[in-house]
Design a protein around this motif. Structure first.
Motif, short mmCIF file in Angstrom:
data_model
loop_
_atom_site.label_atom_id
_atom_site.label_comp_id
_atom_site.label_asym_id
_atom_site.label_seq_id
_atom_site.Cartn_x
_atom_site.Cartn_y
_atom_site.Cartn_z
N LYS A 180 -8.56 -9.25 11.71
CA LYS A 180 -9.84 -9.96 11.81
C LYS A 180 -10.39 -10.34 10.45
CE LYS A 180 -14.57 -9.40 13.53
NZ LYS A 180 -15.51 -8.50 14.27
N ASN A 181 -10.20 -9.46 9.48
CA ASN A 181 -10.80 -9.65 8.15
C ASN A 181 -9.81 -10.07 7.08
OD1 ASN A 181 -13.71 -8.61 8.56
ND2 ASN A 181 -12.45 -7.02 9.50
N GLN A 182 -8.59 -10.38 7.51
CA GLN A 182 -7.53 -10.78 6.56
C GLN A 182 -7.36 -9.75 5.45
OE1 GLN A 182 -8.95 -14.78 5.51
NE2 GLN A 182 -7.46 -15.64 6.94
N MET A 183 -7.35 -8.49 5.87
CA MET A 183 -7.12 -7.38 4.94
C MET A 183 -5.64 -7.01 4.96
SD MET A 183 -10.39 -5.00 6.02
CE MET A 183 -10.36 -3.91 4.60
N ILE A 184 -5.20 -6.42 3.87
CA ILE A 184 -3.82 -5.94 3.80
C ILE A 184 -3.79 -4.51 4.33
CG2 ILE A 184 -1.87 -5.46 2.28
CD1 ILE A 184 -3.05 -7.64 0.43
N LEU A 185 -2.90 -4.24 5.26
CA LEU A 185 -2.90 -2.96 5.96
C LEU A 185 -1.84 -2.00 5.42
CD1 LEU A 185 -3.97 -1.29 8.43
CD2 LEU A 185 -2.08 -2.32 9.74
N ILE A 186 -2.29 -0.78 5.12
CA ILE A 186 -1.37 0.34 4.92
C ILE A 186 -1.18 0.93 6.32
CG2 ILE A 186 -1.03 2.58 3.82
CD1 ILE A 186 -3.18 1.66 1.74
N PRO A 187 -0.03 0.77 6.94
CA PRO A 187 0.11 1.12 8.37
C PRO A 187 -0.39 2.52 8.72
CG PRO A 187 2.06 -0.03 7.59
CD PRO A 187 1.20 0.23 6.38
N PHE A 188 -0.01 3.53 7.93
CA PHE A 188 -0.45 4.90 8.20
C PHE A 188 -0.47 5.67 6.89
CE2 PHE A 188 0.76 9.22 10.24
CZ PHE A 188 -0.58 9.60 10.29
N LEU A 189 -1.66 5.99 6.42
CA LEU A 189 -1.79 6.64 5.11
C LEU A 189 -0.98 7.92 5.02
CD1 LEU A 189 -3.24 6.78 2.33
CD2 LEU A 189 -5.03 8.10 3.47
N LEU A 190 -0.96 8.71 6.11
CA LEU A 190 -0.29 10.02 6.10
C LEU A 190 1.16 9.96 6.57
CD1 LEU A 190 -3.20 12.22 7.52
CD2 LEU A 190 -2.41 12.09 5.15
N ASP A 191 1.76 8.78 6.51
CA ASP A 191 3.16 8.65 6.91
C ASP A 191 4.04 9.61 6.10
OD1 ASP A 191 5.36 7.53 8.26
OD2 ASP A 191 5.73 6.16 6.58
N LYS A 192 4.91 10.32 6.79
CA LYS A 192 5.84 11.30 6.21
C LYS A 192 5.14 12.57 5.70
CE LYS A 192 9.11 7.75 4.56
NZ LYS A 192 8.24 6.58 4.66
N VAL A 193 3.84 12.68 5.94
CA VAL A 193 3.08 13.86 5.50
C VAL A 193 2.38 14.53 6.68
CG1 VAL A 193 1.18 14.70 4.05
CG2 VAL A 193 2.73 12.94 3.18
N GLY A 194 1.73 13.74 7.52
CA GLY A 194 1.01 14.28 8.66
C GLY A 194 1.93 15.08 9.58
N GLY A 195 1.51 16.32 9.89
CA GLY A 195 2.30 17.16 10.79
C GLY A 195 3.47 17.86 10.13
N VAL A 196 3.64 17.71 8.83
CA VAL A 196 4.72 18.39 8.10
C VAL A 196 4.11 19.60 7.39
CG1 VAL A 196 6.54 18.18 6.37
CG2 VAL A 196 5.90 16.18 7.76
#
Length: 227
Positions: A180-196
């Protein structure tokens, strides 16, 4: 006659030498001035990157130098890029709290805005519509104050404690706002960290120093292209 001629040549030589010295001195001064001006321009040219978020951005439980925004600054400095990182993270911050706080942080110029908010909303099970509205309000204020600022949004996810539907609706907030805002997205900040477990502190929520290194990599993968 010969003596007069020699005297004349001697005087002429002194004049030429003096002119040469003055020209050399002028060039030297000009070089110094240019060098000083270049240094001054470089200092003035530095642009601010504002990381605005929660304890994940603040670096809860870590030394400030271990938080991912500080690691991003190290990367920027190593590449001699003209950017200064501002860590606007606050532990416990909700999207509503961020909306109330953002104007104060926007008193300083912002060239790149990285928004990392919403995680605490999700952990509390706050309505997705409310979180979306608050995040949009923050984005609107940044755009109004700094219309040329580049905008980045950090995606977030929550465990399915509140039900699978809530978890999915929450996850969908971020790509929808980015589009909506033409922002660049970091898909998931905690990728490879969350739940480890080994990459998180005892609370199972906040990354360790090693975990934040991965967060920095996740952010840099997107931010590098922006800078």
């Amino acid at each position: 006659m010969l003596r007069k001629r020699i005297t004349g040549l001697f005087v002429l030589s002194l004049i030429l030498l003096s002119c040469g010295n003055q020209q050399s001195k002028g060039n030297h001064d000009q070089t110094l001035d240019s060098s000083d001006q270049k240094s001054l321009n470089t200092t003035k040219a530095k642009k601010n990157i504002l990381f605005f978020g929660t304890s994940l951005t603040a670096g809860y439980g870590l030394d400030p130098t271990e938080a991912y925004p500080a690691l991003i600054q190290n990367k920027i400095d190593s590449l001699n890029l003209p950017y200064n990182v501002i860590n606007g993270g606050l532990s416990g911050e909700t999207s509503a709290g961020g909306k109330a706080r953002i104007d104060w942080l926007l008193k300083q110029p912002v060239s790149v805005f990285v928004l990392e908010l919403g995680a605490n909303d999700g952990l509390r099970g706050l309505p997705v519509s409310q979180t979306t509205k608050n995040l949009q309000a923050i984005v609107d204020r940044v755009k109004a104050k700094y219309p040329d600022a580049k905008m980045v949004l950090a995606g977030m996810q929550v465990p399915p404690n509140m039900g699978a539907k809530y978890a999915q609706d929450f996850k969908d907030i971020f790509p929808a706002l980015a589009r909506k805002n033409q922002m660049i997205l970091i898909p998931f900040l905690l990728d490879k960290v969350g739940g480890v477990p080994r990459l998180n502190q005892a609370d199972g929520i906040h990354p360790t120093a090693e975990g934040d290194k991965i967060l920095a990599e996740n952010v840099w993968a997107v931010l590098e292209g922006v800078l």
